[in-house]
Structure formats: structure tokens, C-alpha cells
Design a protein around this motif. Structure first.
Motif, PDB file in Angstrom:
ATOM      1  N   ASN A 151      -7.284   5.120  -7.983  1.00  0.00           N
ATOM      2  CA  ASN A 151      -7.801   6.190  -8.824  1.00  0.00           C
ATOM      3  C   ASN A 151      -6.767   7.305  -8.784  1.00  0.00           C
ATOM      4  N   GLY A 152      -5.887   7.335  -9.778  1.00  0.00           N
ATOM      5  CA  GLY A 152      -4.784   8.301  -9.762  1.00  0.00           C
ATOM      6  C   GLY A 152      -3.824   7.972  -8.642  1.00  0.00           C
ATOM      7  N   ILE A 153      -3.601   8.945  -7.764  1.00  0.00           N
ATOM      8  CA  ILE A 153      -2.676   8.752  -6.640  1.00  0.00           C
ATOM      9  C   ILE A 153      -3.380   8.258  -5.382  1.00  0.00           C
ATOM     10  N   MET A 154      -4.682   8.033  -5.475  1.00  0.00           N
ATOM     11  CA  MET A 154      -5.462   7.616  -4.315  1.00  0.00           C
ATOM     12  C   MET A 154      -5.731   6.115  -4.361  1.00  0.00           C
ATOM     13  N   ALA A 155      -5.478   5.463  -3.227  1.00  0.00           N
ATOM     14  CA  ALA A 155      -5.770   4.036  -3.073  1.00  0.00           C
ATOM     15  C   ALA A 155      -7.053   3.908  -2.257  1.00  0.00           C
ATOM     16  N   TRP A 156      -8.052   3.298  -2.843  1.00  0.00           N
ATOM     17  CA  TRP A 156      -9.323   3.048  -2.168  1.00  0.00           C
ATOM     18  C   TRP A 156      -9.325   1.619  -1.653  1.00  0.00           C
ATOM     19  N   GLY A 157      -9.828   1.440  -0.447  1.00  0.00           N
ATOM     20  CA  GLY A 157      -9.869   0.102   0.114  1.00  0.00           C
ATOM     21  C   GLY A 157     -10.516   0.074   1.473  1.00  0.00           C
ATOM     22  N   VAL A 158     -10.299  -1.030   2.187  1.00  0.00           N
ATOM     23  CA  VAL A 158     -10.920  -1.228   3.501  1.00  0.00           C
ATOM     24  C   VAL A 158      -9.880  -1.714   4.503  1.00  0.00           C
ATOM     25  N   PHE A 159     -10.119  -1.360   5.759  1.00  0.00           N
ATOM     26  CA  PHE A 159      -9.320  -1.903   6.850  1.00  0.00           C
ATOM     27  C   PHE A 159      -9.878  -3.265   7.229  1.00  0.00           C
ATOM     28  N   LYS A 160      -9.028  -4.079   7.808  1.00  0.00           N
ATOM     29  CA  LYS A 160      -9.447  -5.407   8.270  1.00  0.00           C
ATOM     30  C   LYS A 160     -10.644  -5.255   9.215  1.00  0.00           C
ATOM     31  N   ASP A 161     -11.625  -6.122   9.056  1.00  0.00           N
ATOM     32  CA  ASP A 161     -12.828  -6.159   9.896  1.00  0.00           C
ATOM     33  C   ASP A 161     -13.725  -4.927   9.740  1.00  0.00           C
ATOM     34  N   GLN A 162     -13.575  -4.183   8.642  1.00  0.00           N
ATOM     35  CA  GLN A 162     -14.449  -3.040   8.381  1.00  0.00           C
ATOM     36  C   GLN A 162     -14.972  -3.136   6.951  1.00  0.00           C
ATOM     37  N   LYS A 221       3.654  14.210  -2.021  1.00  0.00           N
ATOM     38  CA  LYS A 221       4.646  13.128  -2.132  1.00  0.00           C
ATOM     39  C   LYS A 221       4.155  12.019  -3.067  1.00  0.00           C
ATOM     40  N   SER A 222       2.861  11.803  -3.093  1.00  0.00           N
ATOM     41  CA  SER A 222       2.289  10.767  -3.953  1.00  0.00           C
ATOM     42  C   SER A 222       2.552  11.036  -5.433  1.00  0.00           C
ATOM     43  N   TYR A 223       2.672  12.300  -5.802  1.00  0.00           N
ATOM     44  CA  TYR A 223       2.943  12.646  -7.196  1.00  0.00           C
ATOM     45  C   TYR A 223       4.377  12.328  -7.606  1.00  0.00           C
ATOM     46  N   LEU A 224       5.226  11.997  -6.646  1.00  0.00           N
ATOM     47  CA  LEU A 224       6.590  11.568  -6.939  1.00  0.00           C
ATOM     48  C   LEU A 224       6.688  10.040  -7.007  1.00  0.00           C
ATOM     49  N   MET A 225       5.558   9.368  -6.815  1.00  0.00           N
ATOM     50  CA  MET A 225       5.533   7.909  -6.779  1.00  0.00           C
ATOM     51  C   MET A 225       4.770   7.365  -7.992  1.00  0.00           C
ATOM     52  N   ASN A 226       4.945   6.085  -8.244  1.00  0.00           N
ATOM     53  CA  ASN A 226       4.273   5.429  -9.353  1.00  0.00           C
ATOM     54  C   ASN A 226       3.099   4.604  -8.832  1.00  0.00           C
ATOM     55  N   PRO A 227       1.865   4.984  -9.175  1.00  0.00           N
ATOM     56  CA  PRO A 227       0.707   4.219  -8.711  1.00  0.00           C
ATOM     57  C   PRO A 227       0.730   2.755  -9.166  1.00  0.00           C
ATOM     58  N   GLU A 228       1.444   2.453 -10.235  1.00  0.00           N
ATOM     59  CA  GLU A 228       1.517   1.075 -10.728  1.00  0.00           C
ATOM     60  C   GLU A 228       2.306   0.167  -9.788  1.00  0.00           C
ATOM     61  N   ASP A 229       2.987   0.748  -8.787  1.00  0.00           N
ATOM     62  CA  ASP A 229       3.717  -0.039  -7.792  1.00  0.00           C
ATOM     63  C   ASP A 229       2.804  -0.548  -6.672  1.00  0.00           C
ATOM     64  N   PHE A 230       1.521  -0.195  -6.723  1.00  0.00           N
ATOM     65  CA  PHE A 230       0.543  -0.596  -5.706  1.00  0.00           C
ATOM     66  C   PHE A 230      -0.516  -1.460  -6.375  1.00  0.00           C
ATOM     67  N   TYR A 231      -0.896  -2.534  -5.690  1.00  0.00           N
ATOM     68  CA  TYR A 231      -1.734  -3.548  -6.318  1.00  0.00           C
ATOM     69  C   TYR A 231      -3.042  -3.766  -5.570  1.00  0.00           C
ATOM     70  N   PRO A 232      -4.172  -3.786  -6.317  1.00  0.00           N
ATOM     71  CA  PRO A 232      -5.450  -4.131  -5.694  1.00  0.00           C
ATOM     72  C   PRO A 232      -5.398  -5.537  -5.093  1.00  0.00           C
ATOM     73  N   GLU A 233      -6.215  -5.726  -4.068  1.00  0.00           N
ATOM     74  CA  GLU A 233      -6.304  -6.992  -3.340  1.00  0.00           C
ATOM     75  C   GLU A 233      -5.034  -7.311  -2.550  1.00  0.00           C
ATOM     76  N   THR A 234      -4.182  -6.318  -2.353  1.00  0.00           N
ATOM     77  CA  THR A 234      -2.954  -6.478  -1.576  1.00  0.00           C
ATOM     78  C   THR A 234      -3.081  -5.655  -0.299  1.00  0.00           C
ATOM     79  N   ALA A 235      -2.565  -6.189   0.804  1.00  0.00           N
ATOM     80  CA  ALA A 235      -2.626  -5.501   2.093  1.00  0.00           C
ATOM     81  C   ALA A 235      -1.393  -4.624   2.281  1.00  0.00           C
ATOM     82  N   TYR A 236      -1.614  -3.455   2.829  1.00  0.00           N
ATOM     83  CA  TYR A 236      -0.560  -2.491   3.132  1.00  0.00           C
ATOM     84  C   TYR A 236      -0.773  -1.963   4.537  1.00  0.00           C
TER      85      TYR A 236
END
Length: 103
Positions: A77-88, A47-62
Motif C-alpha cells: 500500500n504505497g511505500i508500506m509492505a504489509w505481511g507476516v513473519f514466519k510462524d505468526q 528513504k522509502s520515497y526514493l525507492m520503487n514499490p514495484e520492486d517488491f513482490y507479494p508472496e515473496t519473503a524478505y
């Protein structure tokens, strides 16, 4: 040999989504939870390949589907969003299709 998701057309990806969703439901109903989870992961990746990665922003919470805590993107990185959960501190990755805007 099956095509990679990145090589599939929109129509092929949509057919794969249906196949994975139906397969996951059948495996879950039969009690094969591990196999259902694998098919669900394939569903979100395709499903991620049907989406635009440019619609997701670093330093933004989801919100990540299946998780309670907010997830803050560090980088994409491509279709993968790297990040952290709150308090981790440990960085993890999710396909962008599992992310939803925090409301």
C-alpha cells in the motif's frame, strides 16, 4: 510547516535522511533510545520515497532490518509492505526501505 515526504524532491529527501540519521545517532549516544527509534523510523519512511514499490513482490519473503525471521509480503500500500513473519498470523507493516531480499 514541514513538507510531507511525498511532496519532497529527491534532494530534499536526501537532506532529510542525513538529518534523521545524525539525529538518531546523537539521541542514541545520549541514551534517549525512544527518541532515536522515532528518528530511525522517520529515516526509513523517507528513504522509502526514493525507492520503487514495484520492486517488491507479494508472496515473496524478505529480511526486515532489525528482525531475525523472514517476512512474507501479503500486499503493498504505497511505500508500506504489509505481511507476516514466519510462524505468526498477525499482519504488520514496514516501510519498503527496511526490506532486503533473502539470500
Amino acid at each position: 510547516m514541514e513538507k510531507r515526504f511525498s511532496e519532497m524532491t529527491k534532494e530534499e529527501l536526501e537532506q532529510a535522511l542525513i538529518k534523521f540519521k545524525e539525529g538518531a545517532m546523537k539521541k542514541h549516544q545520549a541514551g534517549f533510545f525512544s527518541e532515536a527509534a522515532i528518528l530511525e523510523q522517520k529515516f526509513y519512511t523517507a528513504k522509502s520515497y526514493l525507492m520503487n514499490p514495484e520492486d517488491f513482490y507479494p508472496e515473496t519473503a524478505y529480511t526486515v532490518i532489525g528482525y531475525e525471521q523472514p517476512f512474507k509480503i501479503t500486499y503493498l500500500n504505497g511505500i508500506m509492505a504489509w505481511g507476516v513473519f514466519k510462524d505468526q498470523e498477525e499482519e504488520v507493516a514496514f516501510p519498503i526501505s527496511r526490506l532486503q531480499a533473502v539470500e
